[in-house]
Design a protein around this motif. Sequence first.
Motif, PDB file in Angstrom:
ATOM      1  N   GLU A 169      43.076  38.979  40.506  1.00 59.63           N
ATOM      2  CA  GLU A 169      41.772  38.363  40.777  1.00 59.63           C
ATOM      3  C   GLU A 169      41.277  38.727  42.168  1.00 59.63           C
ATOM      4  O   GLU A 169      40.079  39.020  42.352  1.00 59.63           O
ATOM      5  N   ASP A 170      42.158  38.727  43.160  1.00 57.24           N
ATOM      6  CA  ASP A 170      41.755  39.116  44.517  1.00 57.24           C
ATOM      7  C   ASP A 170      41.199  40.538  44.523  1.00 57.24           C
ATOM      8  O   ASP A 170      40.155  40.810  45.137  1.00 57.24           O
ATOM      9  N   ALA A 171      41.900  41.455  43.833  1.00 58.75           N
ATOM     10  CA  ALA A 171      41.463  42.856  43.799  1.00 58.75           C
ATOM     11  C   ALA A 171      40.162  43.006  43.018  1.00 58.75           C
ATOM     12  O   ALA A 171      39.261  43.760  43.411  1.00 58.75           O
ATOM     13  N   TYR A 226      54.395  44.809  38.877  1.00 55.54           N
ATOM     14  CA  TYR A 226      54.908  43.809  37.928  1.00 55.54           C
ATOM     15  C   TYR A 226      55.986  44.419  37.042  1.00 55.54           C
ATOM     16  O   TYR A 226      56.989  43.768  36.740  1.00 55.54           O
ATOM     17  N   SER A 243      43.474  49.407  41.750  1.00 57.57           N
ATOM     18  CA  SER A 243      44.237  48.184  42.004  1.00 57.57           C
ATOM     19  C   SER A 243      44.985  47.687  40.774  1.00 57.57           C
ATOM     20  O   SER A 243      46.152  47.293  40.860  1.00 57.57           O
ATOM     21  N   VAL A 279      51.273  34.444  39.832  1.00 58.12           N
ATOM     22  CA  VAL A 279      51.144  35.144  41.110  1.00 58.12           C
ATOM     23  C   VAL A 279      50.501  36.514  40.886  1.00 58.12           C
ATOM     24  O   VAL A 279      49.604  36.930  41.629  1.00 58.12           O
ATOM     25  N   VAL A 280      50.947  37.217  39.845  1.00 53.53           N
ATOM     26  CA  VAL A 280      50.375  38.526  39.522  1.00 53.53           C
ATOM     27  C   VAL A 280      48.896  38.376  39.175  1.00 53.53           C
ATOM     28  O   VAL A 280      48.050  39.171  39.613  1.00 53.53           O
ATOM     29  N   THR A 292      58.694  38.287  38.057  1.00 57.81           N
ATOM     30  CA  THR A 292      57.725  37.680  38.969  1.00 57.81           C
ATOM     31  C   THR A 292      56.896  36.647  38.215  1.00 57.81           C
ATOM     32  O   THR A 292      56.549  36.844  37.039  1.00 57.81           O
ATOM     33  N   GLY A 302      46.859  36.116  40.231  1.00 55.34           N
ATOM     34  CA  GLY A 302      46.123  35.862  41.468  1.00 55.34           C
ATOM     35  C   GLY A 302      45.854  37.134  42.240  1.00 55.34           C
ATOM     36  O   GLY A 302      44.763  37.309  42.809  1.00 55.34           O
ATOM     37  N   ARG A 303      46.825  38.034  42.264  1.00 55.74           N
ATOM     38  CA  ARG A 303      46.632  39.307  42.957  1.00 55.74           C
ATOM     39  C   ARG A 303      45.577  40.158  42.250  1.00 55.74           C
ATOM     40  O   ARG A 303      44.763  40.831  42.901  1.00 55.74           O
ATOM     41  N   THR A 351      42.618  34.786  36.964  1.00 54.69           N
ATOM     42  CA  THR A 351      43.568  33.674  37.027  1.00 54.69           C
ATOM     43  C   THR A 351      43.470  32.773  35.799  1.00 54.69           C
ATOM     44  O   THR A 351      44.178  31.770  35.706  1.00 54.69           O
ATOM     45  N   LEU A 368      49.025  47.139  40.685  1.00 52.90           N
ATOM     46  CA  LEU A 368      49.565  45.784  40.538  1.00 52.90           C
ATOM     47  C   LEU A 368      50.409  45.653  39.270  1.00 52.90           C
ATOM     48  O   LEU A 368      51.416  44.932  39.264  1.00 52.90           O
TER      49      LEU A 368
END
Length: 433
Positions: free
Chosen positions: A423-425, A407, A399, A417-418, A413, A420-421, A225, A403
Amino acid sequence: MRLPRRAAAAGLSCVVLLVAGCGAETAPTKPYTGQPVEVAGSWTGAEQANFERVLREFAKQTGARVRYTSGGSDLDVLVSSRIGRGKPPDIAMIPQPGVVAQYAATGAAKPITGAAAQAVRAHFSPQWQQLGTIGGQLYGVYFKAANKSVIWYRTDAFTAAGVHPPVTLDELAAVSQTLVDSGTAAMTVPGADGWPLTDWFENVYLQLAGAEKYDRLAAHQLRWTDPTVVQTLRTMGRYWGSPRFLQGGPNGALQTTFTRSVADVFGPKPNSAMLYEADFVTTEIAKLGAYRVGDGARYFAWPSVDGTGSAVVAGGDAAVAFTGRPVTMALMAYLASPEAAAIMARRGGFLSVNRDLDTGVYPNSTTRALAETLLQAETLRFDLSDMTPRSFGGGNGASMWRLLQAYLAAPDTDPAVVAGRLEDAAGKAYGVM
């Protein structure tokens, strides 16, 4: 007295192969006669055939019985399953340092020792030695390398549009617009294969954020992020979303494989002017036969960002030992030698970072220049996705691949937001290393 590098290398080769009689008075022996040794890799076709030439030469010199097993795109599955059965290949050619680190952590991969370790230190720069080092121990010999910071283009398309190879990303956008205005799609993107999209990210990120943050992001010491990641994604999305910059638009790109993308630019009926991917594009261009590498098919360095200096993203296949047998280490030593690299280099479709390989063996000036860039680059970093855990960036379905494909499908997008996704993965993947 210190021997010249090549003389020292020749003497080391005698030790490595344990061949009695390096001197004139003793007849050579074959110390591993009849001993089996297996190498697993992802290579198929001409690449496999060329590598098997290397293995045959080792067998000729040592008497070993060498077998190559191809795992194709499922090499990691093959190696993992063989380890699980207690019958690993002696050596595997692994392209992801992150995967090597996981094998080393479990004890499946074996440290390089003896003459093999000497050969790596003699023939490879400290940077490439470090890429093969985990926890202070040497595990990988980077037998094959790739220059992933080049964009290939058709000279006839550029001539027709009156444009020249760009130096900066702003110039790339301007050239792309001029190509579109002349009636030619600017770029083919093989989005059906997730890995080329990670290469896009890595080149923009290295230029934009610099080497230090690149290293920190690869180790997840910097969150995905971070503003530099968001800015990189925004830069990519702006290009991907520009009308007609991508052949077939984002949806068309998502249906285009790597092999198809080369044909779409350099086949008998080309559809666009440029293709970003590594030096191994030359092999596919040659197969098509419509354009000649270095003439109708040329490359330029990945454009800089806001005047940043040149930087190179590299890839490569490291020979990693899974058994510690003497014949295994002898083969590892041979793969670290300029002699072994020369066998493949002279046939094309191959780059080496063995600093004692005579670059004159490469079949053409284009390949030679690509190899010399890897050896001389002031800022060089390994493919970031390959340095991460396999579930995030190291293989089919990872991942990062998925992702970035999402995108590409919707480049408008919000890049935050991308990020953040991603970072989660990444958090999940690094948490289970």
